[in-house]
Design a protein around this motif. Structure first.
Motif, PDB file in Angstrom:
ATOM      1  N   PHE A  11       0.842  -1.186   0.000  1.00 35.27           N
ATOM      2  CA  PHE A  11       0.000   0.000   0.000  1.00 35.27           C
ATOM      3  C   PHE A  11       0.880   1.240   0.000  1.00 35.27           C
ATOM      4  N   SER A  12       1.076   1.813  -1.180  1.00 38.38           N
ATOM      5  CA  SER A  12       1.862   3.034  -1.319  1.00 38.38           C
ATOM      6  C   SER A  12       0.930   4.162  -1.730  1.00 38.38           C
ATOM      7  N   GLU A  13       0.891   5.260  -0.956  1.00 37.58           N
ATOM      8  CA  GLU A  13       0.015   6.412  -1.231  1.00 37.58           C
ATOM      9  C   GLU A  13      -1.440   5.945  -1.356  1.00 37.58           C
ATOM     10  N   ALA A  14      -1.917   5.181  -0.408  1.00 32.07           N
ATOM     11  CA  ALA A  14      -3.212   4.513  -0.559  1.00 32.07           C
ATOM     12  C   ALA A  14      -4.189   4.912   0.543  1.00 32.07           C
ATOM     13  N   ILE A  15      -5.483   4.796   0.197  1.00 32.55           N
ATOM     14  CA  ILE A  15      -6.570   4.791   1.180  1.00 32.55           C
ATOM     15  C   ILE A  15      -6.937   3.327   1.397  1.00 32.55           C
ATOM     16  N   VAL A  16      -6.982   2.891   2.641  1.00 29.49           N
ATOM     17  CA  VAL A  16      -7.163   1.463   2.934  1.00 29.49           C
ATOM     18  C   VAL A  16      -8.351   1.289   3.869  1.00 29.49           C
ATOM     19  N   GLU A  68      -5.730   3.538  -4.748  1.00 24.51           N
ATOM     20  CA  GLU A  68      -4.363   3.992  -4.976  1.00 24.51           C
ATOM     21  C   GLU A  68      -4.375   4.900  -6.206  1.00 24.51           C
ATOM     22  N   PRO A  69      -3.938   6.168  -6.100  1.00 27.82           N
ATOM     23  CA  PRO A  69      -4.007   7.082  -7.247  1.00 27.82           C
ATOM     24  C   PRO A  69      -3.171   6.568  -8.418  1.00 27.82           C
ATOM     25  N   THR A  70      -3.610   6.921  -9.611  1.00 31.13           N
ATOM     26  CA  THR A  70      -2.841   6.520 -10.788  1.00 31.13           C
ATOM     27  C   THR A  70      -1.431   7.106 -10.760  1.00 31.13           C
ATOM     28  N   ALA A  71      -1.249   8.227 -10.066  1.00 28.37           N
ATOM     29  CA  ALA A  71       0.056   8.903 -10.034  1.00 28.37           C
ATOM     30  C   ALA A  71       0.880   8.508  -8.819  1.00 28.37           C
ATOM     31  N   TYR A  72       0.605   7.351  -8.205  1.00 28.66           N
ATOM     32  CA  TYR A  72       1.289   7.044  -6.946  1.00 28.66           C
ATOM     33  C   TYR A  72       2.796   6.896  -7.114  1.00 28.66           C
ATOM     34  N   LEU A  73       3.258   6.413  -8.286  1.00 28.57           N
ATOM     35  CA  LEU A  73       4.698   6.273  -8.488  1.00 28.57           C
ATOM     36  C   LEU A  73       5.384   7.639  -8.497  1.00 28.57           C
ATOM     37  N   ALA A  74       4.789   8.609  -9.195  1.00 30.30           N
ATOM     38  CA  ALA A  74       5.348   9.960  -9.208  1.00 30.30           C
ATOM     39  C   ALA A  74       5.265  10.598  -7.836  1.00 30.30           C
ATOM     40  N   MET A  75       4.190  10.363  -7.096  1.00 28.64           N
ATOM     41  CA  MET A  75       4.050  10.904  -5.743  1.00 28.64           C
ATOM     42  C   MET A  75       5.135  10.348  -4.823  1.00 28.64           C
ATOM     43  N   ASP A  76       5.457   9.069  -4.982  1.00 27.55           N
ATOM     44  CA  ASP A  76       6.539   8.469  -4.201  1.00 27.55           C
ATOM     45  C   ASP A  76       7.855   9.200  -4.432  1.00 27.55           C
ATOM     46  N   GLN A  77       8.126   9.493  -5.695  1.00 22.29           N
ATOM     47  CA  GLN A  77       9.441  10.017  -6.060  1.00 22.29           C
ATOM     48  C   GLN A  77       9.672  11.419  -5.522  1.00 22.29           C
ATOM     49  N   VAL A  78       8.619  12.222  -5.428  1.00 20.37           N
ATOM     50  CA  VAL A  78       8.803  13.612  -4.988  1.00 20.37           C
ATOM     51  C   VAL A  78       8.208  13.848  -3.599  1.00 20.37           C
ATOM     52  N   ASP A  79       7.914  12.789  -2.857  1.00 21.79           N
ATOM     53  CA  ASP A  79       7.488  12.893  -1.461  1.00 21.79           C
ATOM     54  C   ASP A  79       6.192  13.661  -1.261  1.00 21.79           C
ATOM     55  N   THR A  80       5.287  13.612  -2.228  1.00 19.16           N
ATOM     56  CA  THR A  80       3.990  14.258  -2.015  1.00 19.16           C
ATOM     57  C   THR A  80       3.026  13.232  -1.422  1.00 19.16           C
ATOM     58  N   ASP A  81       3.264  12.884  -0.169  1.00 15.98           N
ATOM     59  CA  ASP A  81       2.545  11.795   0.491  1.00 15.98           C
ATOM     60  C   ASP A  81       1.041  12.041   0.526  1.00 15.98           C
ATOM     61  N   LEU A  82       0.286  11.038   0.081  1.00 17.23           N
ATOM     62  CA  LEU A  82      -1.156  11.074   0.302  1.00 17.23           C
ATOM     63  C   LEU A  82      -1.442  10.888   1.791  1.00 17.23           C
ATOM     64  N   GLY A  83      -0.627  10.090   2.459  1.00 18.16           N
ATOM     65  CA  GLY A  83      -0.856   9.764   3.859  1.00 18.16           C
ATOM     66  C   GLY A  83      -0.472  10.853   4.835  1.00 18.16           C
ATOM     67  N   SER A  84      -0.130  12.045   4.346  1.00 15.20           N
ATOM     68  CA  SER A  84       0.161  13.118   5.300  1.00 15.20           C
ATOM     69  C   SER A  84      -1.111  13.647   5.931  1.00 15.20           C
ATOM     70  N   ILE A 101     -12.870  11.167   2.575  1.00 14.58           N
ATOM     71  CA  ILE A 101     -12.090  12.280   2.026  1.00 14.58           C
ATOM     72  C   ILE A 101     -10.688  12.227   2.610  1.00 14.58           C
ATOM     73  N   VAL A 102      -9.680  12.451   1.761  1.00 17.36           N
ATOM     74  CA  VAL A 102      -8.304  12.530   2.224  1.00 17.36           C
ATOM     75  C   VAL A 102      -7.564  13.555   1.368  1.00 17.36           C
ATOM     76  N   CYS A 103      -6.716  14.346   2.002  1.00 17.53           N
ATOM     77  CA  CYS A 103      -5.884  15.317   1.299  1.00 17.53           C
ATOM     78  C   CYS A 103      -4.426  15.034   1.610  1.00 17.53           C
ATOM     79  N   GLY A 104      -3.581  15.138   0.601  1.00 23.19           N
ATOM     80  CA  GLY A 104      -2.167  14.844   0.773  1.00 23.19           C
ATOM     81  C   GLY A 104      -1.293  16.067   0.679  1.00 23.19           C
ATOM     82  N   LYS A 105       0.011  15.813   0.660  1.00 19.96           N
ATOM     83  CA  LYS A 105       0.995  16.887   0.642  1.00 19.96           C
ATOM     84  C   LYS A 105       0.965  17.696  -0.643  1.00 19.96           C
ATOM     85  N   ALA A 106       0.433  17.113  -1.725  1.00 17.77           N
ATOM     86  CA  ALA A 106       0.423  17.799  -3.018  1.00 17.77           C
ATOM     87  C   ALA A 106      -0.731  18.781  -3.141  1.00 17.77           C
ATOM     88  N   SER A 107      -1.441  19.045  -2.025  1.00 15.72           N
ATOM     89  CA  SER A 107      -2.567  19.977  -2.030  1.00 15.72           C
ATOM     90  C   SER A 107      -3.737  19.456  -2.852  1.00 15.72           C
TER      91      SER A 107
END
Length: 1413
Positions: free
Chosen positions: A313-318, A336-352, A373-379
């Motif tokens: 579970f990377s950048e996921a709602i569980v 899991e967002p379609t962009a989770y790989l890119a979010m991993d690389q630049v630390d825009t955590d969904l789980g923040s 509803i969930v908001c992450g680091k990427a605004s």
């Protein structure tokens, strides 16, 4: 305004987010009861944070109701301490320190560089309370063993605690260990109790090591019910047996909370305030979110249903299902967002961000029973179906299956029914209307609030709110005045526009009064007349009524809810009641006609990054089409305009066309919508339709289009704006020096996914000066550069100067602009001759530039001490500092002395020692030097702060202290403190129970002689039983019980080796003395007994019993001293001191039993009882009893000093904080100050400070005192050395050299504020200034009655800028010079205006600037 009460500062510490409020019923047995307004969890179980039960009406915030009963706030600290405080006055009901049970808090210095929490980590996640059993559940970080503190993060562990809510004591069988991988993980989420089990989430310390996210479920009995890992299986990295290999990340972090507005008013928190709990809306499931994975890629790029099991579970709602019997957790669903790989690389955590489950009865729709509803680091916020989260790439064109996505950031967290409250570490507490009037956020004036750190939140309770500050205080806000009237609120409900409705308010009198009049807001739609009020005096219990009209006959706006506060003005006979009574009045203006409304008026889309548009499938936003009327609204058409549009028939428009159901909303086809309601769609009265919009293009540029909607209720429009830009590019550089000019590029990581390290040498510092390095980011791409990860160094010798404002997470830099951050190296001033010491720190950074990678910037700096005395061959100082020691004129630590007068320095003394061949050299009383070879008794070593005299020959050096304190150094080539040995022949300091007394002559007064004792050991054996023995001429041994006339000889004269042991000196004239006889591990010193065997003493050391039927005088020397004539039974532990002939006063620190005990004085505890058979007690609790039962009461901690007291000097209105470090260049208390060589007392300082409206007072160096609003400049409590007597009262302590005794004011006072505006002048901020280069230089004046108002008035006739500085200076200018730079607002909050102590007025070199521009 509501009154602020500082509920106490139990210790200097960081509080965790845990603050609870309970109602304590004053029943005979003091039973706890759950009140309907209590907070027993972080927010609510669903984390919706709609909290309607706390009955705060922010419109009436100036007149809070009177507190009733005893309300209790529970506070949990990073020091692993728990406090139970009275919610009204801060009285401490109970406290508990987990460290007393060996659970010392985790030291952040054990980590290589992670400063989210600093300097200790203890209780972080918000606890949860079970009101049915009066039990608190929480976890705390500590060490496996307390002795492992400071010895590495691998030794840390978490324990699960279950404590009684009243006593704070542990339930039987607790705590239990939680962690199977010590040192790696961190528990930061709040705890949740679901279906009888307690759940908590785990992540790591700043992404360090091979951690994995966990959800742990515990039973109330302490059993681990379930552990669910967020990373596992073949998709995660396999463990390799090291601390860094393997692990998958996916931590359960929870920094930020948010919400969708639920009603008119709401309570909220923003920023990284964290600690959100695991969410649950049913007893059979929980929800949580995860952060970035560490190369864990199960999904890769293949679509997958959320019902299919996923190991990573990377950048996921569980969503996990809870087994109703075992409480075990199993995967039920995920997104899991379609962009989770890119979010991993630049630390825009969904789980923040934590996950919100809004009320299903309000937030639902067609085919959707409830949302999450969930908001992450990427605004970016995701709204998903709570019962079908969406899996991975299961949407149209392999996109996200979601209800909605929106670009938001820093959303509110907790709610009450009418206004949002906002709190973050940088901007403090703010409140706004939740329904923005005219589309704008309108603020509410609140009392000043203290600064806080991350992971803290407000707690609301029955009309009050509480927060914890970053200096360890708990603050409560609310009114202490009672309301003289009890009046009903008024709700008119829906009223048609053009009509009016009259209703009646009825009030009951609660104290004798006269009603004076009415003040009524609401823009004129609510009307009431003072003439309708009673004119005569009213008695308690009487009632009266008066009418209020909701008048919409002249109403010309659109239908909307109208709200006002009606204030009744009263003249009260009895004091203590409010003179205003607020009454909330509401109504809704309605229309029978359909009326179209669109919001927002301008729809902004997040930047579309090219060429990454395909990865994100364009940029999304939305708008709402509403029917404000009561009849059905019918949509009749759509159009768009790309030029000027005025919502008139003459404005040129183009009809919207549909292709395969997709509406094209501009000429280029870049703005589209796939769910625009078809023409002919009906919208019922009061209903609304949400329209999702998409912006997508491959052409760089900025675009807009105006969407027009036509209906039978008129037309309306919204402007769509968006930009397509190239990716962000980061240029990262560093430069040394105060004025950087030469920049060195720090390259991107060669492998961005792996990260990289950079090393920067900050040079050397003596501690009195600092060095600095400046980091710079330049945004060189087409879109803004964002700092996605930032872990700056805080609290050490190497630290970020402005960690809260420079390179913070989510910090954004527009294209072609730069931003800088400064890192300082300022070590503590090293002691004279100290070896060079290296300090290290690191700053972890990452950006949204995909090629940048995680940078770990390592800083090193070297502290260089001042050198004196002889030097070694490699240039280092020969003599090293040993410590500060208590010397005596009767028995000197070192025998030979020099009077060096005004020439004395430690260097001179060390040179004299070296010339004399002595190992030790000590300076004392500024002018004295003492030499010798006697190893000092370690029991004589004291705090270094007691050695505070300046050397007569060099004021920068320390030469002893008042009271016979000796600054002692040693020859590092001959003496080794680690083993206590002196190389070569030397004097033996102790031998068995004998101690060396000195070199004396003659020894003939010792009557017994043995000419054949050829070593010290042989002589001691021969003289066993005698008080003295002495050696002479290498082999002669003398014994005796009295010592006649002798003279002291130089130590250098006693340098004859023993005949049998050449490593010992045996004369010519050496004397050893003892009154000590050893029994096991205890030493007895006595008088009147010649044979210890006759005493029949049974001694057992530690946890055992000392029994003696008739012991005249007994001295237990090994950490225990007992003196008493007839002691029946004493049960004691280590460090027990008893000293009084009839036990009137008894000092202990553990347990004692005795049949007749008048007064017991314990370490930090006072117990009084006339006939007490048995006492059991704990540190920091005071017991005062007159019966056989114990009842708690409160007292400040008594000082342990026998001469003078710092703590006891505090007046009842003041609380003693502690001994605090200070410097002349950066004051810990930065407000007013004054000095007196003869008149300073603690009381005079406190009176002076609070008289000038400063709530913090401090005394220093015996003759100085300082005032402030708090502690600043990296000051910290817990220092030693506050021992100097006050110049105006010798029985009081007034700090020490560079040390403050600090006190905090407990009673209400009026906090100072920064006025927002005066006329056309608005507050612009805090700016730097200097006398050499004024920021405002056109005109200046000073005044002893200066206020912000008078400063602005003095500038406004000619100048656009006005600035107040230093409390009494005013500067004017037409422009603000570029040399005057914006700085942290707290820099301008140290001094008050000379003419108004409730206004801040800048500081030295800091200006509060107001401007008309």
């Amino acid at each position: 305004m509501p009154t602020e009460r500082s509920l106490g500062t139990p210790a200097t510490m960081r509080f965790s987010v845990a603050l609870f409020s309970f109602l304590l019923n004053l029943a005979p047995q003091q039973a706890w009861a759950l009140d309907t307004t209590d907070s027993i969890i972080h927010g609510d179980l669903a984390q919706s944070n709609y909290l309607p039960n706390h009955n705060i009406n922010p419109d009436s915030i100036s007149s809070f109701g009177q507190f009733t009963g005893i309300q209790v706030v529970l506070a949990f600290s990073m020091q692993n301490k728990i406090y139970s405080l009275d919610a009204v006055n801060g009285t401490l009901y109970a406290t508990r320190d987990l460290s007393n049970g060996g659970q010392v808090p985790f030291l952040v210095t054990d980590l290589p560089g992670c400063y989210d929490i600093n300097p200790l980590i203890g209780i972080t996640g918000t606890p949860v309370i079970d009101p049915s059993t009066d039990t608190i559940y929480f976890s705390a970080e500590s060490y496996i063993l307390p002795s492992q503190a400071g010895k590495g993060w691998q030794n840390s562990t978490y324990r699960f605690h279950v404590v009684d809510v009243v006593t704070l004591q542990e339930r039987p069988g607790f705590p239990v260990s939680l962690q199977s991988h010590p040192g790696i993980h961190m528990q930061r989420t709040g705890l949740s109790m679901v279906n009888g089990a307690i759940y908590a989430g785990f992540a790591s310390h700043c992404d360090f090591y091979n951690y994995t996210g966990w959800i742990v479920g515990m039973s109330t009995s302490g059993n681990i019910l379930t552990v669910y890992a967020t990373m596992g299986g073949t998709g995660s990295q396999p463990q390799d047996g090291t601390w860094n290999g393997g692990g998958g990340g996916g931590g359960v972090w929870y920094f930020t909370l948010f919400f969708l507005p639920y009603s008119e008013l709401s309570i909220s928190l923003v920023g990284k305030m964290g600690g959100a709990a695991i969410s649950s809306d049913r007893s059979d499931r929980i929800f949580f979110t995860t952060g970035n994975g560490l190369k864990a890629r199960d999904n890769g790029d293949v679509p997958s249903s959320g019902r299919v099991h996923l190991d990573t579970f990377s950048e996921a709602i569980v969503n996990l299902a809870i087994n109703p019997t075992t409480r075990a957790l199993t995967q039920e669903d995920y997104f899991e967002p379609t962009a989770y790989l890119a979010m991993d690389q630049v630390d825009t955590d969904l789980g923040s961000g934590g996950l919100v489950l809004p009320d299903e009865s309000v937030f639902s729709g067609t085919g959707v029973n409830g949302i999450a509803i969930v908001c992450g680091k990427a605004s970016v916020c995701f709204v998903v179906n709570g019962d079908n989260l969406g899996g991975y790439k299961m949407g149209t064109a392999a996109g996200d299956t979601i209800v909605k996505v929106a670009s938001l950031f820093g959303k509110p967290e907790a709610h009450t029914p009418s206004k949002p409250w906002v709190y973050d570490p940088r901007n403090r507490l703010r409140a706004y209307y939740a329904v923005p009037p005219n589309g704008k956020m309108v603020g509410i004036t609140l009392p000043a609030s203290p600064a806080v750190n991350k992971f803290q939140r407000l707690v609301f309770e029955n009309g009050q709110y509480y927060l914890a500050s970053n200096n360890g205080g708990v603050y409560g806000y609310g009114s202490l005045s009672a309301l003289p009237l009890a009046c009903n609120a008024l709700s008119f409900g829906p009223v048609p526009i053009g009509s009016y409705l009259s209703m009646t308010i009825t009030c009951t009198v609660t104290t004798p009064l006269q009603v004076l009049g009415i003040i009524l807001g609401g823009g004129g739609v609510f009307q009431s007349q003072s003439s309708s009020l009673p004119t005569s005096s009213l008695a308690t219990g009487s009632t009266f009524s008066f009418p209020v009209i909701f008048n919409l006959t002249q109403y010309s706006s659109t239908p909307a809810v109208q709200t006002a506060v009606l204030n009744l003005l009263t003249n009260n006979t009895v004091a203590g009641f409010s003179a205003e009574v607020p009454i909330l009045v509401t109504g809704k203006a309605t229309s029978s006609n359909p009326i179209i409304s669109m919001s927002p008026l301008q729809v902004s889309f997040p930047w579309l990054i090219i060429p990454y548009a395909s990865a994100y499938e364009g940029s999304v936003s939305s708008l709402v089409i509403s029917n404000l009327g009561q009849n059905i609204l019918t949509i009749s058409g759509y159009a768009f305009a790309t030029g000027m549009y005025t919502n008139s028939p003459n404005s040129p428009v183009t009809n919207v066309t549909f292709t395969n159901g997709v509406a094209v909303l501009d000429v280029n086809g870049y703005f589209t919508s796939s769910d625009l309601p078809p023409v002919g769609t009906f919208i019922q009265g009061g209903a609304a339709v949400t329209v999702d919009l998409l912006f997508n293009t491959t052409v760089l540029g900025s675009y807009f289009s105006t969407l027009v909607v036509y209906s039978n209720g008129g037309s309306n429009y919204a402007v769509l704006t968006a930009s397509a830009t190239s990716p962000s590019v980061a240029l990262f550089e560093e430069s040394s020096g105060t004025s950087p000019s030469n920049w060195t590029t720090i390259p991107d990581c060669a492998f961005p996914t792996a990260g990289c390290a950079t090393y920067i040498d900050m040079g050397t510092s003596s501690g009195s000066t600092s060095t600095s390095v400046v980091l710079r980011f330049t945004s060189q791409g087409g879109s803004a550069l964002t700092v996605d990860k930032s872990k700056p160094p805080i609290g050490g010798a190497i630290f970020a100067k402005n960690p809260d404002t420079e390179f913070t997470e989510a910090f954004s830099i527009a294209p072609n602009l730069s931003a800088t951050a400064r890192v300082l190296f300022q070590p503590p001033i090293p002691v004279l001759n100290a070896p060079d010491a290296q300090f290290t720190a690191l700053w972890t950074l990452n950006t949204n530039n995909v090629n940048f990678g995680v940078h770990v910037v390592n800083f090193t700096g070297t502290a260089i001490s001042k050198k004196a005395g002889p030097v070694t061959a490699n240039g280092n100082a020969l003599y090293q500092y040993l410590g500060c020691y208590q010397d005596s004129i009767n028995v000197r630590i070192e025998a030979k002395g020099y009077q060096n007068a005004n020439q004395n320095t430690n260097g001179l003394c060390q040179n004299q020692s070296y010339a004399a061949g002595s190992v030790f050299a000590g300076s004392e009383y500024q002018v004295e030097c003492w030499l010798g070879n006697a190893i000092p008794n370690p029991n004589l070593k004291v705090s270094d702060g007691l050695c505070n005299y300046q050397c007569a020959g060099d004021p920068s050096q320390i030469c002893g202290g008042n009271g016979g304190f000796l600054s002692l150094y040693y020859d590092s080539s001959r003496y080794f403190p680690s083993n206590g040995m002196i190389n070569g022949v030397g004097i033996v300091p102790t031998l068995g129970n004998y101690s060396y007394q000195g070199c004396y002559e003659p020894l003939t007064s010792l009557s017994v002689l043995n000419n054949a004792a050829e070593s010290l050991e042989a002589c001691a054996t021969f003289c066993a039983g005698y008080k003295y023995f002495g050696t002479e001429y290498g082999q002669e041994c003398y014994c005796g019980n009295t010592l006649g006339y002798v003279t002291v000889e130089p130590e250098t004269d006693c340098n004859m080796p023993c005949t049998r042991n050449q490593r010992e000196y045996c004369g010519p004239h050496m004397i050893f003395q003892t009154d000590f006889y050893f029994l096991g591990q205890i030493v007895l010193q006595y008088r009147g007994f010649q044979d210890l065997n006759k005493l029949n003493i049974k001694l057992f050391f530690f946890n055992k019993i000392i029994k003696q039927p008739d012991l005249n005088k007994l001295f237990l020397v090994s950490k225990i001293i007992v003196k008493y004539q007839d002691l029946n039974k004493l049960l004691n532990f280590s460090k027990i001191i008893i000293n009084h002939p009839d036990l009137n006063k008894l000092f202990l620190s553990k347990i004692i039993k005795y049949s007749d005990l008048n007064k017991l004085f314990f370490s930090k505890i006072l117990i009084k009882h006339p006939d007490l058979n048995e006492l059991f007690f704990f540190n920091e609790i005071l017991l005062s009893i007159t019966t056989s039962k114990l009842s708690p009461s409160i007292s400040s901690k008594p000082s342990t000093s026998s001469a003078a007291s710092a703590t006891s000097s505090a007046a009842p209105a003041w609380t003693y904080i502690g001994c605090v470090n200070d410097t002349t260049t950066a004051r810990a208390l930065n407000g007013l100050s004054t000095t007196s060589t003869s008149r300073v007392t603690v009381e005079s300082c406190q009176k002076y400070c609070i008289g000038n409206n400063y709530p913090v007072a401090g005394v220093e160096n015996g003759q100085e005192f300082y005032c402030s609003i708090g502690l600043f400049q990296n000051s910290s409590v817990g220092q030693t050395g506050c021992t100097k007597a006050c110049s105006g009262k010798s029985t009081e302590i007034c700090g020490g050299q560079r040390l403050l005794n600090v006190y905090s004011y407990n009673l209400p006072y009026t906090p100072a504020v920064i006025p927002a505006s005066f006329g056309t002048y608005k507050f612009k901020g805090c700016f730097t200034d200097s006398r050499a280069a004024r920021g405002l230089s056109a005109h200046s004046f000073t005044s002893t009655t200066m206020t912000v108002e008078s400063c602005v008035a003095g500038c406004q006739s000619k100048y656009a800028f006005a600035g107040i500085e230093n409390g009494y200076e005013c500067h004017c200018g037409k422009t603000l010079a570029s040399t005057s730079l914006p700085t942290n607002i707290t820099d301008c909050q140290s001094l008050y205006a000379e003419g108004n102590s409730t206004e801040f007025a800048g500081a030295s070199t800091r200006t509060l600037v107001y401007s008309t521009t």
